[in-house]
Design an enzyme around this catalytic site. Structure first.
Site, mmCIF file in Angstrom:
data_model
loop_
_atom_site.group_PDB
_atom_site.id
_atom_site.type_symbol
_atom_site.label_atom_id
_atom_site.label_comp_id
_atom_site.label_asym_id
_atom_site.label_seq_id
_atom_site.Cartn_x
_atom_site.Cartn_y
_atom_site.Cartn_z
ATOM 1 N N GLU A 122 43.880 34.543 40.166
ATOM 2 C CA GLU A 122 45.010 35.456 40.329
ATOM 3 C C GLU A 122 46.264 34.726 40.810
ATOM 4 O O GLU A 122 47.376 34.999 40.356
ATOM 5 C CB GLU A 122 44.656 36.594 41.302
ATOM 6 C CG GLU A 122 43.804 37.697 40.671
ATOM 7 C CD GLU A 122 44.591 38.580 39.681
ATOM 8 O OE1 GLU A 122 45.835 38.505 39.657
ATOM 9 O OE2 GLU A 122 43.950 39.327 38.933
ATOM 10 N N GLU A 128 47.643 32.812 37.867
ATOM 11 C CA GLU A 128 48.265 33.691 36.870
ATOM 12 C C GLU A 128 49.615 34.230 37.345
ATOM 13 O O GLU A 128 50.574 34.274 36.594
ATOM 14 C CB GLU A 128 47.349 34.894 36.567
ATOM 15 C CG GLU A 128 46.206 34.571 35.616
ATOM 16 C CD GLU A 128 45.282 35.769 35.383
ATOM 17 O OE1 GLU A 128 44.196 35.556 34.832
ATOM 18 O OE2 GLU A 128 45.636 36.903 35.786
ATOM 19 N N GLU A 129 49.664 34.650 38.605
ATOM 20 C CA GLU A 129 50.887 35.308 39.086
ATOM 21 C C GLU A 129 51.997 34.327 39.440
ATOM 22 O O GLU A 129 53.177 34.656 39.319
ATOM 23 C CB GLU A 129 50.570 36.202 40.305
ATOM 24 C CG GLU A 129 49.711 37.408 39.933
ATOM 25 C CD GLU A 129 49.707 38.489 41.000
ATOM 26 O OE1 GLU A 129 50.298 38.279 42.086
ATOM 27 O OE2 GLU A 129 49.094 39.545 40.757
#
Lengths: 282, 282
Positions: free
Chosen positions: A166, A169-170
């Site tokens: 995460e 990805e962010e």
């Protein structure tokens, strides 16, 4: 308990000499149950007859739970199974699992999945700057609030892997999982289901930020004190606790749960525990 | 993200002067989605026509996810929805939730529940005797193996409440939750779903044992050393770790996560963390 998680290969489909199937093809599970997966289209009345014969036979055989896995394109047969007394156990995108309990005693069928797992990532660098984002959607949208990266752990993904993914990805930042610092359980958070939210500490391995276009408005390394002073953080009980825990951890005053792979029987898994207390200190 | 977890009361059912409904009754959710619950029997062709008109209108309105909640007795209508492109999101005993994504962009629909939550209870008395059971079913059945009481946490139940309930049900002993000492995540443990297993320490408040008839063969208070010497415990990596953690905890050398209620926005939940490290010591 009757479940489809594993099964013997004992095919119980009975074919007569003329080739007509007189019973549904069943596979025994290790809890005394039978699983049947419908793979070909069938006339509802033929399915109904097969189902009745099969149920009678399975009852005589002392079977317990009967599972019918119905692929999406054959959903038209569900009505027949419901008329025979079946109910729904769960569904995934492409199939519906129906179930029936044959014995007179109370059913001991396994529960359906009840929780979703989500994470928040606490990533702090050597300058005491924390990795924060502004989200394009949700409650904080457009309010200029800086938050830890958050996300939902994928099916079949470990919590520590999900938190690393995460963050990447962010924000584009590579990290290494350090510890679960705390977790929180809430109920009725989506549909009627519950959520387990894990606060994870991660160590940054790269520093350049590249914010995800679809979900993230902005991302930055922000001085920790500046993050904690945000009214949004100050005014929410959960965020205040999380801030205290993260501050204590940064100062070396807090120990969470580290993660190691631990096997049991033939199953792999990951155990999260306070390893500083348990293992000899390095 | 489009979900049914909350909704406005904006009913979008359109009724014409002659009383015939020309669109399905929809309720907006807060993510730009529409939820429709079918409550009355309908002819499949009438349902098909209504669904098409509704989808056209919702597309024009810029809606995102479209949810159809179909009660079990109306499952016959599922085929129609599938033919219009709907797939399954999840199912509970009495309904199937179908879903469709209207925008051209990738769907951001929420995940279905992915985990079940289970517990093992470590209950030790002042004589260093641990509460153990022999199970009537499962892998250890009939092998004379003494185990911690275990069980699955109910939907909507907190981990600490579930552990107290399971101990009471299996052994008749009243307890008070102390800490989560460790937890373990495994995948594909039932159907394709994952399990989160929490090792909980509990303090006994009563000592008389009354074993549950249906699931438990025998229950007793057993000297801790005798429990740990069982080959079954010695030979399994997970059980050895659990034993080490419980021993360290009993000797005052280990700190797990305690539990306190913490609210966020309007939602209640329970936060589990290392409170000894965080809060002033008593």
């Amino acid at each position: 308990m009757s479940t489809c998680s594993s099964s013997s290969t004992n095919q119980m489909a009975a074919e007569e000499a003329n080739g007509s199937v007189t019973m549904l093809p069943g596979v025994e599970d290790k809890y005394g149950g039978v699983v049947t997966e419908i793979s070909h289209p069938m006339d509802p009345s033929a399915f109904s007859a097969l189902l009745r014969t099969s149920l009678s036979n399975w009852t005589l055989q002392g079977k317990k739970g009967v599972w019918i896995k119905l692929p999406r394109h054959l959903i038209g047969l569900a009505e027949t199974a419901v008329k025979e007394g079946f109910w729904f156990h769960h569904a995934e995108k492409d199939y519906l699992m129906l179930v029936y309990w044959l014995p007179k005693e109370d059913n001991t069928l396994p529960f359906n999945a009840s929780h979703r797992v989500s994470i928040a990532a606490f990533v702090i660098n050597h300058k005491k700057e924390v990795l924060v984002v502004q989200e394009k959607t949700g409650r904080t949208k457009g309010k200029g609030i800086w938050k830890f990266p958050t996300g939902v752990v994928n099916e079949g993904e470990y919590i520590h892997d999900g938190s690393v993914r995460e963050v990447k990805e962010e924000t584009g930042v590579d990290t290494e999982f350090v510890q679960v610092l705390a977790f929180r359980q809430t109920h009725k958070t989506f549909f009627e289901k519950s959520n387990l939210f894990f606060l994870c500490m991660l160590k940054p391995l790269s520093f350049e930020i590249s914010a995800q276009e679809s979900e993230i408005e902005a991302a930055q390394w922000m001085p920790w004190d500046e993050y904690t002073k945000q009214p949004f953080v100050q005014n929410h009980e959960l965020l205040r606790y999380m801030t205290e825990i993260c501050s204590a951890k940064t100062n070396g005053d807090y120990e969470g749960f580290t993660s190691i792979p631990v096997s049991e029987h033939d199953q792999q898994g990951n155990l999260y525990f306070n390893s500083l207390d348990l293992l000899p200190r390095h």
